[in-house]
Design an enzyme around this catalytic site. Structure first.
Site, PDB file in Angstrom:
ATOM      1  N   LYS A  50       0.818  -1.209   0.000  1.00  0.00           N
ATOM      2  CA  LYS A  50       0.000   0.000   0.000  1.00  0.00           C
ATOM      3  C   LYS A  50       0.854   1.263   0.000  1.00  0.00           C
ATOM      4  O   LYS A  50       0.375   2.344   0.357  1.00  0.00           O
ATOM      5  CB  LYS A  50      -0.943  -0.016   1.202  1.00  0.00           C
ATOM      6  CG  LYS A  50      -1.899  -1.218   1.210  1.00  0.00           C
ATOM      7  CD  LYS A  50      -2.792  -1.219   2.433  1.00  0.00           C
ATOM      8  CE  LYS A  50      -3.681  -2.459   2.460  1.00  0.00           C
ATOM      9  NZ  LYS A  50      -4.580  -2.474   3.643  1.00  0.00           N
ATOM     10  N   ASN A 160      -9.339  -5.397   3.311  1.00  0.00           N
ATOM     11  CA  ASN A 160     -10.494  -6.150   3.769  1.00  0.00           C
ATOM     12  C   ASN A 160     -11.369  -6.690   2.641  1.00  0.00           C
ATOM     13  O   ASN A 160     -11.896  -7.794   2.724  1.00  0.00           O
ATOM     14  CB  ASN A 160     -11.342  -5.291   4.714  1.00  0.00           C
ATOM     15  CG  ASN A 160     -12.193  -6.125   5.630  1.00  0.00           C
ATOM     16  OD1 ASN A 160     -11.771  -7.182   6.090  1.00  0.00           O
ATOM     17  ND2 ASN A 160     -13.410  -5.675   5.889  1.00  0.00           N
ATOM     18  N   ARG A 237     -11.216  -5.734  11.740  1.00  0.00           N
ATOM     19  CA  ARG A 237     -12.018  -5.431  10.562  1.00  0.00           C
ATOM     20  C   ARG A 237     -13.160  -6.422  10.482  1.00  0.00           C
ATOM     21  O   ARG A 237     -13.085  -7.536  11.008  1.00  0.00           O
ATOM     22  CB  ARG A 237     -11.179  -5.519   9.276  1.00  0.00           C
ATOM     23  CG  ARG A 237      -9.961  -4.621   9.226  1.00  0.00           C
ATOM     24  CD  ARG A 237     -10.311  -3.139   9.275  1.00  0.00           C
ATOM     25  NE  ARG A 237     -11.181  -2.744   8.180  1.00  0.00           N
ATOM     26  CZ  ARG A 237     -10.749  -2.423   6.966  1.00  0.00           C
ATOM     27  NH1 ARG A 237      -9.450  -2.480   6.682  1.00  0.00           N
ATOM     28  NH2 ARG A 237     -11.602  -2.039   6.032  1.00  0.00           N
TER      29      ARG A 237
END
Length: 248
Positions: A50, A160, A237
């Site tokens: 990321k 997620n 999450r």
């Protein structure tokens, strides 16, 4: 937070527009010291997980992590005034990119770049990723696979939405523990192929025949069998699973 497929898409687009050019760098917001980069050639833009890295001639890399609120705006006309809050603008004579509200935008020397890569697991979208190392890290994880794939030290770039869809595609329940090597290998292969599709079209794609649909992510019922999707908290999450198609 943008997942790895979107970060790689940003890297590919910005590399095509900016790499090999002398760029004008500025920080309209004033929260980044852009002067050392202004007027330098940008050699490349790369993604790992990321994270984005901008490599300039004779200057430290610029490390960007978008976090929860960060975004890029692209302008075909580099004379357009930047939007308020722009942390970093990179522009050529033909295009400008504005970076807004990232969680990280910082210079990173070679040691720092090395430390960043060392802190991350294999990235399914990088050509230099080692599948054997990805399998090793996943099978060595002491916990459920649904927590492992969100741990950026295990695999880099999965978030997620991809967790939900990739585990569904490989028939794995997020609570599954002690994953064997064949199952880990199938999950890695799925991540590499489906996330590449997502990078190319700019969204999570878990069914190429219906790219706008999801199997279980944020669905009340499984799109394959109609069974109610179960949800619970896993690794901070919301996890999603079909109790019929995915068994722990």
């Amino acid at each position: 937070m943008p997942e790895g497929h979107l970060i790689h898409r940003h890297a590919r687009e910005q590399h095509a527009d900016l790499a090999g050019h002398v760029v004008h760098a500025s920080s309209p917001q004033g929260r980044f010291e852009a002067q050392p980069y202004d007027g330098r050639r940008l050699r490349s833009v790369e993604a790992v997980g990321k994270h984005l890295l901008y490599h300039f001639d004779d200057a430290p890399a610029v490390h960007v992590h978008l976090g929860m609120r960060g975004l890029f705006l692209r302008y075909d006309d580099p004379a357009v005034e930047p939007r308020g809050g722009t942390r970093l603008r990179l522009a050529t004579g033909e295009v400008a990119y504005d970076l807004i509200a990232p969680s990280r935008c910082e210079p990173l020397d070679a040691t720092g770049v090395g430390a960043l890569f060392a802190s991350l697991g294999p990235d399914p979208l990088r050509d230099d990723a080692c599948a054997q190392e990805a399998v090793r890290r996943l099978t060595a994880f002491r916990g459920p696979v649904g927590a492992a794939v969100l741990d950026q030290k295990v695999w880099a770039g999965v978030g997620n939405a991809w967790r939900a869809e990739l585990l569904f595609l490989t028939g794995l329940h997020p609570d599954t523990r002690a994953l064997d090597e064949p199952a880990a290998g199938r999950l890695w292969e799925a991540a590499s192929s489906y996330m590449a599709l997502g990078r190319d079209v700019g969204q999570v794609v878990s069914d190429p025949a219906a790219p706008d649909e999801r199997w279980v992510y944020k669905r009340e019922h499984c799109r394959r069998c109609g069974t109610p999707v179960t949800t619970w908290q896993l690794a901070s999450r919301t996890a999603y699973a079909c109790p019929l198609d995915q068994r722990a």
